[in-house]
Motif scaffolding. Structure first.
Motif, short mmCIF file in Angstrom:
data_model
loop_
_atom_site.label_atom_id
_atom_site.label_comp_id
_atom_site.label_asym_id
_atom_site.label_seq_id
_atom_site.Cartn_x
_atom_site.Cartn_y
_atom_site.Cartn_z
N LYS A 193 -9.52 1.52 9.32
CA LYS A 193 -8.11 1.33 8.98
C LYS A 193 -7.92 0.59 7.67
CE LYS A 193 -7.38 -3.06 11.46
NZ LYS A 193 -8.80 -3.36 11.67
N THR A 194 -6.75 0.75 7.09
CA THR A 194 -6.35 -0.02 5.92
C THR A 194 -6.23 -1.49 6.30
OG1 THR A 194 -5.13 1.87 5.01
CG2 THR A 194 -4.50 -0.33 4.21
N GLU A 195 -6.57 -2.36 5.39
CA GLU A 195 -6.51 -3.79 5.67
C GLU A 195 -5.07 -4.30 5.73
OE1 GLU A 195 -9.10 -5.74 6.37
OE2 GLU A 195 -10.38 -3.95 6.25
N ASN A 196 -4.90 -5.43 6.42
CA ASN A 196 -3.64 -6.18 6.47
C ASN A 196 -2.48 -5.40 7.08
OD1 ASN A 196 -4.85 -8.43 5.13
ND2 ASN A 196 -4.61 -7.33 3.18
N LEU A 197 -2.78 -4.60 8.09
CA LEU A 197 -1.72 -3.92 8.83
C LEU A 197 -1.15 -4.88 9.88
CD1 LEU A 197 -3.39 -0.42 9.37
CD2 LEU A 197 -1.61 -1.03 7.72
N PRO A 198 0.09 -4.68 10.30
CA PRO A 198 0.74 -5.65 11.21
C PRO A 198 0.41 -5.44 12.69
CG PRO A 198 2.30 -3.95 10.63
CD PRO A 198 1.05 -3.65 9.85
N GLN A 227 4.40 4.14 6.71
CA GLN A 227 4.65 3.02 5.80
C GLN A 227 6.08 2.51 5.92
OE1 GLN A 227 2.37 1.29 3.61
NE2 GLN A 227 4.14 -0.05 3.93
N VAL A 228 7.04 3.43 6.14
CA VAL A 228 8.43 2.99 6.33
C VAL A 228 8.52 2.03 7.50
CG1 VAL A 228 10.74 3.72 7.03
CG2 VAL A 228 9.50 5.02 5.29
N PHE A 229 7.93 2.40 8.62
CA PHE A 229 7.99 1.55 9.82
C PHE A 229 7.20 0.26 9.64
CE2 PHE A 229 8.90 5.55 12.44
CZ PHE A 229 10.26 5.29 12.48
N ILE A 230 6.06 0.34 8.98
CA ILE A 230 5.27 -0.87 8.73
C ILE A 230 6.06 -1.83 7.84
CG2 ILE A 230 3.24 -1.72 7.47
CD1 ILE A 230 1.72 0.74 8.58
N SER A 231 6.69 -1.30 6.81
CA SER A 231 7.49 -2.14 5.91
C SER A 231 8.64 -2.81 6.67
CB SER A 231 8.05 -1.31 4.75
OG SER A 231 7.00 -0.81 3.95
N ARG A 232 9.27 -2.07 7.57
CA ARG A 232 10.37 -2.64 8.35
C ARG A 232 9.86 -3.75 9.27
NH1 ARG A 232 15.10 0.62 8.06
NH2 ARG A 232 15.90 -0.33 9.99
N LEU A 233 8.69 -3.53 9.86
CA LEU A 233 8.10 -4.58 10.70
C LEU A 233 7.81 -5.84 9.88
CD1 LEU A 233 5.53 -2.59 12.91
CD2 LEU A 233 7.66 -3.65 13.68
N GLU A 290 -4.37 8.52 12.47
CA GLU A 290 -4.81 8.28 11.10
C GLU A 290 -3.66 7.79 10.24
OE1 GLU A 290 -6.57 12.07 10.09
OE2 GLU A 290 -8.59 11.21 10.24
N ALA A 291 -2.47 8.39 10.43
CA ALA A 291 -1.31 7.98 9.64
C ALA A 291 -0.91 6.55 9.97
CB ALA A 291 -0.15 8.93 9.91
N ALA A 292 -0.93 6.19 11.24
CA ALA A 292 -0.56 4.83 11.64
C ALA A 292 -1.50 3.79 11.05
CB ALA A 292 -0.55 4.71 13.16
N LEU A 293 -2.77 4.17 10.88
CA LEU A 293 -3.78 3.22 10.41
C LEU A 293 -4.03 3.32 8.90
CD1 LEU A 293 -6.32 3.56 13.34
CD2 LEU A 293 -4.82 1.63 12.85
N ASN A 294 -3.51 4.37 8.28
CA ASN A 294 -3.71 4.55 6.83
C ASN A 294 -2.42 5.06 6.20
OD1 ASN A 294 -6.81 4.15 6.45
ND2 ASN A 294 -6.60 5.48 8.24
#
Length: 343
Positions: A193-198, A227-233, A290-294
């Motif tokens: 996964k990409t680093e620093n995910l919430p 990314q939209v949802f991650i940014s909102r979180l 994959e999308a959720a993690l990257n």
């Protein structure tokens, strides 16, 4: 002297007849069955060489029902296994009896689709008509227990994929396979996964993947929506995603999300709660995980359906409101929420 001649004649005749009989038996058990296309044959519980001979003879697959007894004598170690088998034109009786002993009965397949709930999966299995159903009336708690899950809710625990099974296999056995594949896939992708995910755990990533799966069927949009949802979180904004509300409403949802529905007090109502809902809202495939993690980098915080299966993304609320007026207030005549798949 006469007795000796008579004795030799009897022995010669016996040997000759035995050779003829042996040749006949060898020919009949090694000759291809007289069929022109593949046929299904079911070995039932309690079937013996005798009963199988009768059934094969009745179907015209062998000339004499006693031939299976001959094969059973030659191969006493062979034991017919219950199941449906495919008998092919090039096979002979030895091949058929060996097939019954092997247990290599006919495989069927079922495709469990992305974005479907566990209930949907069970209904799809029931529709096949040859899967033993044990979970149709089971509660979520019972499903968790029978499948052996290590979570409190079964939603999202089964990988969307095509599975092979034998006639009579249970829904539990298929779901166990789907759960094993989900666990393996989720853990493998979590490591990349990409680093620093919430997300605090792979389970939270699975919740996000289920929302992404329900929001879009367009592959290139999944990482953007992620990314939209991650940014909102990260900004402390509510997710405000319709599919979670619809899932929380359950049977109360009648096809249109009303103002009353948006005011529902369900823990899945992301217009009222902050953060993720308590569980996934659907079962997913690899691409959504994959999308959720990257996620794909974007400044967008909003998106709205355009009516052709895709979405318009906006960086600001003002831009989003303009897109809503454009695509929702004046809906196109052929408005649809899923894209047209080219044939």
């Amino acid at each position: 002297m006469a007795f000796i001649k008579w004795f030799y004649r009897v022995v010669f005749l016996s040997v000759t007849l035995s050779a003829i009989l042996a040749g006949y038996l060898y020919h009949t058990i090694t000759a291809p069955v007289e069929i022109t296309s593949k046929e299904e044959f079911e070995v039932k519980a309690g079937d013996t060489a005798y009963s199988l001979g009768n059934e094969l003879s009745e179907k015209g697959l062998i000339a004499n029902p006693y031939l299976t007894r001959v094969v059973a004598k030659l191969h006493s170690e062979w034991v017919p296994k219950v199941g449906k088998y495919a008998i092919k034109p090039e096979m002979n009786l030895l091949d058929i009896m060996a097939l019954f002993d092997s247990g290599q009965s006919i495989f069927y397949s079922i495709t469990l689709l992305e974005g479907k709930t566990t209930r949907d999966f069970l209904l799809a299995m029931q529709a096949r008509g040859n899967i033993t159903m044990t979970l149709l009336d089971a509660s979520n708690e019972e499903i968790v227990k029978k499948v052996g899950l290590d979570v409190s809710h079964p939603e999202g625990q089964f990988f969307a994929n095509t599975y092979r099974y034998h006639e009579g296999d249970t829904d539990v056995s298929i779901l166990k396979h789907a759960h094993e594949l989900m666990t393996q896939t989720l853990n493998d992708l979590w490591e990349k996964k990409t680093e620093n995910l919430p997300y605090k755990s792979p389970y939270e990533a699975l919740i996000m993947a289920s929302i992404i799966e329900k929001e879009t069927g367009v592959p290139y949009e999944r990482p953007l929506i992620s990314q939209v949802f991650i940014s909102r979180l990260e900004k402390g904004m509510r997710l405000q995603t319709d599919p979670t509300v619809i899932y929380g409403l359950g049977d109360l949802f009648k096809g249109n999300l009303t103002r009353k529905g948006l005011q529902d007090s369900s823990p899945y109502n992301t217009y009222r709660i902050y953060g993720l809902p308590p569980t996934p809202i659907a079962n997913v495939g690899r691409e959504a995980i994959e999308a959720a993690l990257n996620p794909e980098q974007t400044k967008a915080l909003y998106f709205v359906a355009k009516g052709d299966g895709t979405h318009a993304f906006s960086n600001t609320l003002q831009e989003h409101n303009q897109a809503v007026r454009k695509y929702q207030f004046k809906r196109r005549e052929d408005y649809r929420s899923t894209p047209v798949i080219a044939k």
